[in-house]
Design a protein around this motif. Structure first.
Motif, short mmCIF file in Angstrom:
data_model
loop_
_atom_site.label_atom_id
_atom_site.label_comp_id
_atom_site.label_asym_id
_atom_site.label_seq_id
_atom_site.Cartn_x
_atom_site.Cartn_y
_atom_site.Cartn_z
N GLU A 208 0.83 -1.20 0.00
CA GLU A 208 0.00 0.00 0.00
C GLU A 208 0.87 1.26 0.00
O GLU A 208 0.65 2.19 -0.79
N LYS A 257 -6.02 -8.00 -4.43
CA LYS A 257 -7.10 -7.52 -5.29
C LYS A 257 -8.25 -6.95 -4.48
O LYS A 257 -8.96 -6.04 -4.94
N ASN A 258 -8.43 -7.46 -3.28
CA ASN A 258 -9.52 -6.98 -2.41
C ASN A 258 -9.14 -5.73 -1.63
O ASN A 258 -9.96 -5.18 -0.91
N ASP A 259 -7.88 -5.30 -1.77
CA ASP A 259 -7.38 -4.16 -1.01
C ASP A 259 -7.42 -2.91 -1.89
O ASP A 259 -6.66 -2.81 -2.86
N SER A 260 -8.27 -1.97 -1.59
CA SER A 260 -8.37 -0.74 -2.38
C SER A 260 -7.11 0.11 -2.30
O SER A 260 -6.89 0.97 -3.15
N PRO A 263 -4.06 -0.42 -5.81
CA PRO A 263 -4.84 -0.33 -7.05
C PRO A 263 -4.26 -1.10 -8.22
O PRO A 263 -4.99 -1.52 -9.12
#
Length: 667
Positions: A208, A257-260, A263
């Motif tokens: 992130e 993929k589930n973590d905004s 991206p």
């Protein structure tokens, strides 16, 4: 044109001629010349000052003089590689020592490292770096940062009786801010290693932060570092197989993929296997056969492998003799070619998918390399041969690993943690490799490489041609032998077209040549590239010392050849056109200065624009924790001779302008 005897003399006086001897004025000051003298205090017990010097390998019986034809063709040659860039050879920095190399945050970067990277970017157009390695597997980000401004902290093993191969690593976000601010100063792109040791605890924070801070300068995120060694390293069970890795990769990928906050999930690097064919590892194809590329190929920015040509981890207690492997593995073009043969099919798969293949981590030997070999001119020449051969095999990039203070193979090493950083770095022999490769490939991004199998495929005299747009632009000639008499020098007779090739002769009227020189293959610091050097142990601030030495050789256009002599040992980079020379010539190298505010631990500062500092959330300051080696088995006890202080070698310089003649251009 310099005589043969003069070229032999160059090898013995190169360090002196490069402006490193005491009292020589360099860049308009005597201060830099003095910086080439190693600090006796820093040298006590330090790996860069290890006095172990090997004996050069015995030379084979051969004629006193050698003439080696080098026939090139206009329009291309069979076997040319895919296009590669001058940034082909980058560096992999072990995560647990990364702050010691690059700095702890965006406010306090380390100028010596910036100066080193500037020498690469000025030649290649950009540099490619990775932060990762064994220590990434257990890394956890502490969002609020670490005490005292520390960017990296390796948690001590609570039970020394139990071997803890991969330590728990705490990372401050400030490490990524440092990476981002470095890229604001120099054109540097990054790979980051992500933890992969626990599918139930993916710890996505590092990805992130990296994507937010590094942006377009983040070109890859590695998931899984040498998974074929996981069972032996205690990261997975003994039953861990390629199918298990593929399943784990899918689990982690879905988490990202589930973590905004992540991206971009199409820049992963995998499978990074290391040891297929060695009896305890996997080949890339074994992973591919599980459906890995079918399921996850679209999420890969790079297909990756990792490999070291020799194992010096000493797990079995059997000590490897570097004298033996020097001739069988390193000063041996046949062995270099053999290293890359297992990846020919992997490269074809990558090319067919439109994916770059990267040697994500390599160096002379695992677990820190060999004393007297990994830190010698032999490693420099081997690294050039190996890099060119990887490009010829259709690798797109390769990264030489940088480990802790006890590693012999480091391209660069900062001083011990309780000492000043002011002009006290050690530049290892393999850093010269990166300079030569950057200039050999140039900055166009269109260099295509072919192994010439010179001298009837001699293992001692390899050579490569570099083409651009169907035109031969550069030739790299290597001489692995050590012979002060000059009897083992060889002369390459380079021709373009003509000579019965059914194509017109296109040999240029002259060529320009740069030499990489040292008195012996086992020399450690008396190394010069085009007359310039970084000096001895703990003596560098990352800037080259001395003036460029470029030789211009007239060619015989009537007989269609250019004669270029290659000393033993040495490497010649031959530029076949003025455009090729201009493209590879370093641009103005940006210099980063240091300032000291204390006697034991100076503040190393670089001015960063306020707009850039805004991306770092104001983190910075503090004193940095030092870290040692990271690879299993690489923390070695130094022998008594290694603890001796290195004496300063006084060189007598005796060369006049008349000796060089009109062929030498000093810039």
């Amino acid at each position: 044109m310099p005589s043969l005897s003069f070229l032999s003399l160059l090898a013995s006086i190169s360090l002196c001629a490069s402006g490193v001897a005491a009292g020589v004025t360099t860049y308009g000051t005597t201060e830099l010349a003095a910086a080439a003298k190693p600090s006796p205090t820093l040298c006590v017990g330090a790996v860069p000052c290890d006095l172990n010097v090997l004996q050069p390998m015995a030379n084979p019986q051969q004629p006193a003089s050698q003439a080696v034809p080098v026939q090139l063709y206009s329009g291309g040659m069979n076997g040319l590689s895919i296009p590669v860039a001058g940034s082909f050879l980058g560096f992999s920095i072990e995560m647990s020592v990364a702050n010691r190399i690059i700095g702890n945050d965006g406010n306090k970067l380390i100028p010596t490292f910036l100066n080193l990277m500037s020498t690469i970017t000025s030649r290649a157009g950009k540099a490619v770096l990775r932060v990762g390695g064994n220590s990434q597997e257990s890394a956890s980000v502490v969002p609020a940062g670490l005490p005292n401004g520390t960017a990296v902290y390796k948690v001590p093993n609570p039970n020394p009786a139990i071997k803890q191969i991969t330590p728990t690593l705490l990372i401050s976000p400030s490490l990524v801010y440092a990476m981002g601010n470095i890229s604001s100063l120099l054109p540097i792109e990054w790979f980051i290693g992500l933890p992969f040791n626990d599918t139930n605890n993916p710890r996505r924070e590092l990805a992130e932060i990296a994507q937010k801070v590094l942006g377009k300068n983040l070109i890859g995120m590695q998931l899984g570092n040498e998974p074929d060694l996981y069972s032996g390293n205690g990261i997975r069970t003994n039953a861990y197989q390629p199918s298990d890795f593929t399943a784990d990769f899918g689990t982690f990928l879905q988490d990202y993929k589930n973590d905004s906050g992540v991206p971009n999930t199409n820049i992963f690097v995998a499978p990074s296997v290391c040891c297929g064919g060695s009896g305890n590892g996997w080949t890339p194809e074994q992973v591919f056969d599980t459906g890995f590329l079918t399921d996850y190929g679209s999420n890969l920015a790079y297909i990756s492998v990792e490999h070291y040509p020799a194992n010096n981890c000493n797990e079995s207690g059997q000590v490897v003799d570097p004298n033996f492997v020097m001739s069988s593995i390193y000063l041996n073009h046949g062995a270099v070619s053999f290293l890359n043969q297992p990846y020919v099919n992997t490269a074809q798969i990558a090319v067919s998918m439109g994916k770059p293949l990267i040697m994500f981590e390599t160096n002379t030997a695992s677990c820190g390399g060999f004393s007297g070999l990994s830190d010698s001119f032999a490693a420099t020449m081997w690294g050039i041969d190996y890099s060119l051969n990887m490009a010829y095999t259709n690798f797109s990039n390769a990264l030489f690993h940088v480990g802790g203070e006890s590693d012999y193979y480091n391209p660069f090493t900062p001083p011990p943690t309780n000492q000043t950083e002011f002009r006290h770095w050690t530049i290892g022999s393999t850093f010269y490799t990166a300079l030569v490769i950057a200039e050999a490939f140039g900055s166009s991004g269109n260099a295509r490489v072919v192994d010439l199998f010179l001298n009837s495929a001699s293992i001692y005299t390899p050579g490569y041609a570099i083409y651009e747009n169907g035109t031969p632009e550069r030739v790299v000639l290597i001489n692995y032998l050590t012979d002060p008499s000059g009897a083992s020098n060889y002369t390459a007779y380079i021709s373009v077209g003509g000579n019965g090739t059914n194509t017109p002769g296109a040999t240029p009227s002259s060529v320009q040549v740069k030499y990489l020189l040292s008195p012996s293959a086992t020399e450690k610091f008396n190394i010069s590239w085009a007359g310039q050097t970084f000096g001895g142990p703990f003596a560098s601030d990352g800037r080259l010392l001395g003036n460029d030495q470029i030789y211009t050789f007239p060619c015989d256009t009537n007989n269609n050849f250019c004669a270029v002599t290659v000393p033993a040992p040495g490497v010649a980079l031959v530029f076949l056109s003025s455009n090729a020379f201009k493209e590879s010539a370093p641009t103005t190298t940006q210099v980063f200065s240091t300032s000291t505010t204390g006697t034991t631990r100076p503040a190393i500062t670089v001015t960063i624009p306020q707009a850039v500092l805004a991306t770092s959330n104001g983190r910075g300051g503090g004193n940095w924790l030092g870290l040692g080696s990271t690879s299993p088995g690489s923390s070695k006890s130094l022998n008594s001779s290694s603890r001796m202080r290195v004496s300063v070698l006084l060189l007598v310089c005796f060369a006049s302008a008349a000796l060089f003649g009109s062929a030498l251009i000093i810039r």
